[in-house]
Design a protein around this motif. Structure first.
Motif, PDB file in Angstrom:
ATOM      1  N   LEU A 149     -33.562 -12.309  30.922  1.00 37.78           N
ATOM      2  CA  LEU A 149     -32.083 -11.040  30.291  1.00 37.78           C
ATOM      3  C   LEU A 149     -30.874 -10.944  30.830  1.00 37.78           C
ATOM      4  N   VAL A 150     -31.199 -10.816  31.890  1.00 37.18           N
ATOM      5  CA  VAL A 150     -29.982 -11.120  33.186  1.00 37.18           C
ATOM      6  C   VAL A 150     -29.325 -12.099  33.429  1.00 37.18           C
ATOM      7  N   THR A 151     -29.486 -13.326  33.745  1.00 32.85           N
ATOM      8  CA  THR A 151     -29.892 -14.392  33.432  1.00 32.85           C
ATOM      9  C   THR A 151     -28.994 -14.860  32.399  1.00 32.85           C
ATOM     10  N   GLU A 152     -29.605 -14.754  31.393  1.00 31.27           N
ATOM     11  CA  GLU A 152     -28.629 -14.623  29.769  1.00 31.27           C
ATOM     12  C   GLU A 152     -27.150 -13.983  30.175  1.00 31.27           C
ATOM     13  N   ALA A 153     -27.716 -12.999  30.068  1.00 31.97           N
ATOM     14  CA  ALA A 153     -26.219 -12.035  29.755  1.00 31.97           C
ATOM     15  C   ALA A 153     -25.020 -12.367  30.870  1.00 31.97           C
ATOM     16  N   ASP A 154     -25.654 -12.545  32.259  1.00 30.70           N
ATOM     17  CA  ASP A 154     -24.931 -13.465  33.069  1.00 30.70           C
ATOM     18  C   ASP A 154     -24.096 -14.553  32.679  1.00 30.70           C
ATOM     19  N   GLU A 155     -24.969 -15.501  32.571  1.00 32.11           N
ATOM     20  CA  GLU A 155     -24.084 -17.019  32.017  1.00 32.11           C
ATOM     21  C   GLU A 155     -22.714 -16.662  30.742  1.00 32.11           C
ATOM     22  N   GLU A 161     -36.111  -2.286  19.196  1.00 31.29           N
ATOM     23  CA  GLU A 161     -35.575  -3.617  20.144  1.00 31.29           C
ATOM     24  C   GLU A 161     -34.510  -3.323  20.982  1.00 31.29           C
ATOM     25  N   CYS A 162     -33.722  -4.326  22.210  1.00 30.41           N
ATOM     26  CA  CYS A 162     -32.423  -3.399  22.892  1.00 30.41           C
ATOM     27  C   CYS A 162     -31.444  -4.538  23.170  1.00 30.41           C
ATOM     28  N   VAL A 163     -30.598  -4.315  23.932  1.00 32.21           N
ATOM     29  CA  VAL A 163     -29.474  -4.994  24.197  1.00 32.21           C
ATOM     30  C   VAL A 163     -29.772  -4.331  25.960  1.00 32.21           C
ATOM     31  N   LEU A 164     -29.069  -6.138  26.045  1.00 32.38           N
ATOM     32  CA  LEU A 164     -28.851  -6.353  27.386  1.00 32.38           C
ATOM     33  C   LEU A 164     -27.643  -6.190  27.596  1.00 32.38           C
ATOM     34  N   ALA A 165     -26.437  -5.683  28.015  1.00 32.19           N
ATOM     35  CA  ALA A 165     -24.845  -6.120  29.515  1.00 32.19           C
ATOM     36  C   ALA A 165     -25.113  -6.668  30.542  1.00 32.19           C
ATOM     37  N   PHE A 166     -24.727  -7.338  30.861  1.00 34.88           N
ATOM     38  CA  PHE A 166     -24.271  -7.659  31.996  1.00 34.88           C
ATOM     39  C   PHE A 166     -22.135  -7.645  32.188  1.00 34.88           C
ATOM     40  N   LEU A 167     -22.006  -6.564  33.384  1.00 38.37           N
ATOM     41  CA  LEU A 167     -20.820  -6.719  32.505  1.00 38.37           C
ATOM     42  C   LEU A 167     -19.818  -7.193  33.949  1.00 38.37           C
ATOM     43  N   ASP A 168     -18.952  -7.842  34.342  1.00 39.39           N
ATOM     44  CA  ASP A 168     -18.112  -7.606  35.733  1.00 39.39           C
ATOM     45  C   ASP A 168     -16.611  -7.283  35.265  1.00 39.39           C
ATOM     46  N   VAL A 169     -16.394  -6.712  36.387  1.00 38.32           N
ATOM     47  CA  VAL A 169     -14.515  -6.327  36.544  1.00 38.32           C
ATOM     48  C   VAL A 169     -13.619  -6.923  36.588  1.00 38.32           C
ATOM     49  N   ALA A 206     -18.897 -17.074  30.223  1.00 33.27           N
ATOM     50  CA  ALA A 206     -18.348 -17.313  29.113  1.00 33.27           C
ATOM     51  C   ALA A 206     -17.133 -16.676  28.508  1.00 33.27           C
ATOM     52  N   ASP A 207     -17.435 -15.248  28.908  1.00 29.22           N
ATOM     53  CA  ASP A 207     -16.167 -14.467  27.987  1.00 29.22           C
ATOM     54  C   ASP A 207     -14.932 -14.702  29.129  1.00 29.22           C
ATOM     55  N   LYS A 208     -15.246 -14.225  30.410  1.00 28.35           N
ATOM     56  CA  LYS A 208     -13.839 -13.651  31.289  1.00 28.35           C
ATOM     57  C   LYS A 208     -13.978 -15.467  30.938  1.00 28.35           C
TER      58      LYS A 208
END
Length: 357
Positions: free
Chosen positions: A335-341, A228-236, A345-347
């Motif tokens: 997967l990147v697109t999903e993590a970006d969305e 299994e993996c985890v893909l994370a997208f982070l924005d400063v 939402a988090d921001k």
């Protein structure tokens, strides 16, 4: 020429056969590409041209004579080195002329002790290249014999052809080494170009292209292993505010802090990249923790950084994480697109989505 010689007879069958064999050797030498080939051709041809019991190939190595090769009825001095002044090969090189010795024990230039254990009774030694000798060819008989002028001339002709072949071999070796050096330089340059094309200059992390290339490879490898993996997208958060109020050096320092923090919580097989000015992507492979646990660990690392840092603002990031099951077939970009969305939402959910300054 040292030593007395019998009268030449150019019309003799032996001379004609010797000349034919010399011409064949010259052709063979013209095709030689390595010194070992030259030595083999010379030692064989020397014995056949003069009908002798042994032949040796001597190389000049600074102040010594190195007996590099031989073809004889019994062992001579192959592999041995002697001071150039104390052996007959050295005499031929130092005097730049052939030397004929019908009786080795009647000539004071011969180190008699070195010959007593051999079959040698007579010999001829000729220099390889008479202007600036680089070696010598010696032929030996197990009985006393005085070769003719023509025989010595044939041997000297073989030595002269050998000098040309040795120069040719050296040129080939130098060219091949240049090709190897240039190939190595080109390979290093290509590696550097590839590294730069996949690397973010500020952080030393992979850039977007690097993440796409290496991330897809890591994702495929994890799936092949059933991991299994985890893909994370982070924005400063608030990078523009930091740049505007603190200057771009402070903004660059902020980005570098994010990169160092991410490195500290990731393993060697995980793929980390700065994919935009204030954006980072992480692919964690082979993880056994859920995405929520990973996010908590990630945010705690940034909290620890803020507590230790001496600055007027806190580092904050918005994070979107996607858990990737081993049998998930989505592409890396999906997967990147999903993590970006999820990151947006988090921001949006934050009361103050910007870094506090």
């Amino acid at each position: 020429m040292a030593g007395s010689l019998t009268s030449p007879d150019p019309s003799s069958d032996d001379y004609v056969r010797g000349m034919e064999r010399l011409l064949l050797a010259v052709q063979e030498l013209s095709l030689a590409e390595e010194l070992a080939d030259v030595q083999r051709i010379v030692r064989t041809a020397a014995r056949e041209i003069l009908g002798c019991d042994g032949a040796t190939f001597v190389l000049r190595d600074e102040g010594t004579c190195f007996y590099a090769d031989e073809d004889a009825i019994s062992r001579l001095w192959k592999g041995s080195r002697f001071p150039i002044e104390s052996c007959i090969g050295g005499w031929a090189m130092l005097h730049r002329q052939a030397v004929v010795i019908p009786d080795v024990y009647a000539d004071d230039r011969i180190p008699h002790d070195a010959y007593r254990t051999t079959f040698v009774k007579s010999l001829v030694m000729v220099p390889i290249r008479r202007m600036e000798p680089v070696g010598a060819i010696g032929v030996y008989w197990a009985h006393e014999r005085t070769p003719s002028t023509d025989e010595v001339s044939l041997l000297q002709g073989l030595a002269d052809s050998t000098s040309v072949a040795m120069a040719h071999v050296q040129t080939i070796a130098e060219l091949e080494q240049r090709v190897r050096d240039r190939t190595a330089e080109l390979s290093e340059a290509n590696d550097e170009i590839r590294r730069l094309s996949l690397t973010d200059e500020l952080t030393g992390l992979h850039n977007l292209r690097g993440f796409n290339v290496l991330g897809q490879a890591a994702l495929s490898a994890a799936r092949d292993r059933g991991r299994e993996c985890v893909l994370a997208f982070l924005d400063v958060d608030g990078l523009k505010q930091v740049n505007d109020e603190e200057g771009h050096d402070a903004g660059d320092a902020l980005i570098a802090d994010v990169a160092r923090t991410l490195r500290s919580v990731l393993g060697p097989d995980d793929v980390l990249a700065r994919t935009g000015g204030d954006e980072f992507c992480v692919l964690v492979t082979g993880t056994h923790e859920g995405s929520d646990v990973f996010k908590t660990r990630l945010l705690e690392s940034f909290l620890a950084l803020n507590e230790a840092a001496d600055r007027r603002y806190d580092l904050s990031v918005s994070v979107g994480l996607v858990h990737v099951a081993a049998d998930d077939t989505k592409s890396l970009q999906q997967l990147v697109t999903e993590a970006d969305e999820l990151m947006y939402a988090d921001k949006k959910a934050k009361s103050n989505p910007r870094t506090a300054v």
